[in-house]
Enzyme design. Sequence first.
Site: not given
Length: 145
Positions: A48, A54, A57-58, A62
Amino acid sequence: MMDVREIRQYLPHRYPFLLLDRVVELEQGKYIKGYKNISVNEEVFNGHFPALPIFPGVLIVEAMAQVSGVLGFKSLGQKPEDGYLYLFAGIDNVRFKRQVIPGDQLQLESEVISERRGVWKFACKASVDGELAAAANVLCAVKKA
Protein backbone atom coordinates in the site's frame (compact mmCIF):
# COMPACT_ATOMS: atom_id res chain seq x y z
CA MET A 1 1.45 6.97 31.12
CA MET A 2 1.23 3.51 29.46
CA ASP A 3 4.00 1.95 27.41
CA VAL A 4 3.45 -0.86 24.92
CA ARG A 5 3.99 -3.55 27.57
CA GLU A 6 1.07 -2.22 29.61
CA ILE A 7 -1.06 -1.54 26.50
CA ARG A 8 -0.76 -5.24 25.58
CA GLN A 9 -2.45 -6.06 28.89
CA TYR A 10 -5.54 -4.14 27.71
CA LEU A 11 -5.63 -5.08 24.02
CA PRO A 12 -5.62 -8.62 22.62
CA HIS A 13 -3.94 -7.39 19.40
CA ARG A 14 -0.35 -8.31 18.57
CA TYR A 15 2.11 -7.59 15.77
CA PRO A 16 1.40 -6.64 13.04
CA PHE A 17 -2.03 -5.48 14.18
CA LEU A 18 -1.28 -3.68 17.44
CA LEU A 19 -1.64 -0.04 16.36
CA LEU A 20 -0.99 1.85 19.59
CA ASP A 21 2.55 2.51 20.81
CA ARG A 22 1.94 4.67 23.88
CA VAL A 23 -0.82 6.25 25.96
CA VAL A 24 0.17 9.70 27.21
CA GLU A 25 -3.02 10.78 28.98
CA LEU A 26 -6.11 9.00 30.28
CA GLU A 27 -9.05 9.92 32.48
CA GLN A 28 -11.21 6.87 33.13
CA GLY A 29 -14.72 7.23 31.75
CA LYS A 30 -13.77 10.46 29.95
CA TYR A 31 -10.93 10.49 27.41
CA ILE A 32 -7.60 9.06 26.28
CA LYS A 33 -4.66 10.34 24.23
CA GLY A 34 -1.98 8.17 22.69
CA TYR A 35 0.05 7.71 19.54
CA LYS A 36 1.27 5.32 16.90
CA ASN A 37 4.63 5.85 15.23
CA ILE A 38 4.39 5.18 11.49
CA SER A 39 7.49 3.38 10.22
CA VAL A 40 8.43 2.60 6.62
CA ASN A 41 9.33 -0.91 7.85
CA GLU A 42 5.69 -1.83 8.48
CA GLU A 43 4.46 -4.72 6.35
CA VAL A 44 1.47 -2.76 5.05
CA PHE A 45 3.79 -0.58 2.96
CA ASN A 46 4.90 -3.59 0.89
CA GLY A 47 1.52 -3.42 -0.82
CA HIS A 48 0.00 0.00 0.00
CA PHE A 49 1.68 1.65 -2.21
CA PRO A 50 5.39 0.73 -2.43
CA ALA A 51 6.34 3.71 -4.62
CA LEU A 52 4.28 6.17 -2.53
CA PRO A 53 3.69 4.65 0.93
CA ILE A 54 0.44 5.86 2.54
CA PHE A 55 -0.86 4.41 5.79
CA PRO A 56 -4.32 2.97 4.98
CA GLY A 57 -7.35 4.87 6.25
CA VAL A 58 -8.92 1.67 7.51
CA LEU A 59 -5.90 1.16 9.79
CA ILE A 60 -6.22 4.73 11.08
CA VAL A 61 -9.82 3.89 12.01
CA GLU A 62 -8.62 0.66 13.66
CA ALA A 63 -6.01 2.63 15.64
CA MET A 64 -8.77 4.98 16.86
CA ALA A 65 -10.84 1.94 17.86
CA GLN A 66 -7.89 0.39 19.71
CA VAL A 67 -7.20 3.51 21.75
CA SER A 68 -10.94 3.61 22.53
CA GLY A 69 -10.79 -0.03 23.62
CA VAL A 70 -8.03 0.76 26.11
CA LEU A 71 -10.17 3.59 27.50
CA GLY A 72 -13.16 1.25 27.83
CA PHE A 73 -11.17 -1.51 29.52
CA LYS A 74 -9.48 0.91 31.94
CA SER A 75 -12.78 2.64 32.71
CA LEU A 76 -14.44 -0.65 33.67
CA GLY A 77 -11.39 -2.12 35.38
CA GLN A 78 -11.33 -5.06 32.96
CA LYS A 79 -8.74 -6.75 30.77
CA PRO A 80 -9.00 -9.28 27.96
CA GLU A 81 -7.53 -11.89 30.34
CA ASP A 82 -10.72 -11.45 32.42
CA GLY A 83 -12.66 -12.83 29.45
CA TYR A 84 -13.88 -9.62 27.79
CA LEU A 85 -13.47 -8.15 24.32
CA TYR A 86 -14.36 -4.80 22.79
CA LEU A 87 -15.70 -5.39 19.30
CA PHE A 88 -16.62 -2.93 16.57
CA ALA A 89 -20.35 -2.21 16.63
CA GLY A 90 -20.30 0.69 14.16
CA ILE A 91 -18.42 3.58 12.66
CA ASP A 92 -20.17 6.87 11.88
CA ASN A 93 -19.13 10.15 10.30
CA VAL A 94 -15.71 8.95 9.13
CA ARG A 95 -13.69 11.65 7.39
CA PHE A 96 -10.12 11.57 6.11
CA LYS A 97 -8.39 14.94 5.85
CA ARG A 98 -4.67 14.21 5.41
CA GLN A 99 -2.46 11.39 4.23
CA VAL A 100 -0.36 9.64 6.87
CA ILE A 101 3.08 8.58 5.70
CA PRO A 102 6.20 6.91 7.13
CA GLY A 103 7.93 9.13 9.65
CA ASP A 104 4.65 10.58 10.96
CA GLN A 105 3.55 10.20 14.54
CA LEU A 106 -0.20 9.57 14.49
CA GLN A 107 -1.71 11.26 17.55
CA LEU A 108 -4.87 9.44 18.66
CA GLU A 109 -7.63 10.90 20.83
CA SER A 110 -10.87 9.35 21.98
CA GLU A 111 -13.60 10.79 24.17
CA VAL A 112 -16.55 8.90 25.63
CA ILE A 113 -19.83 10.18 24.22
CA SER A 114 -22.07 7.58 25.85
CA GLU A 115 -22.28 4.06 27.27
CA ARG A 116 -25.54 2.11 27.24
CA ARG A 117 -26.00 -1.59 27.92
CA GLY A 118 -22.41 -2.45 27.06
CA VAL A 119 -22.22 -0.35 23.88
CA TRP A 120 -19.79 2.54 24.04
CA LYS A 121 -19.76 5.49 21.65
CA PHE A 122 -16.53 7.44 21.25
CA ALA A 123 -15.65 10.67 19.41
CA CYS A 124 -12.22 9.98 17.88
CA LYS A 125 -9.57 12.05 16.15
CA ALA A 126 -6.24 11.18 14.57
CA SER A 127 -3.79 13.95 13.75
CA VAL A 128 -0.21 14.54 12.68
CA ASP A 129 1.69 17.61 13.90
CA GLY A 130 -1.58 19.21 14.99
CA GLU A 131 -3.21 18.69 11.58
CA LEU A 132 -6.35 16.54 11.51
CA ALA A 133 -5.80 13.32 9.56
CA ALA A 134 -9.09 11.56 10.33
CA ALA A 135 -12.12 11.74 12.58
CA ALA A 136 -14.94 9.30 13.35
CA ASN A 137 -17.49 8.23 15.91
CA VAL A 138 -16.63 4.67 16.89
CA LEU A 139 -19.08 2.29 18.57
CA CYS A 140 -17.70 -0.68 20.51
CA ALA A 141 -19.63 -3.45 22.21
CA VAL A 142 -18.32 -5.19 25.31
CA LYS A 143 -18.68 -8.95 24.94
CA LYS A 144 -17.80 -11.85 27.16
CA ALA A 145 -15.19 -13.86 25.23
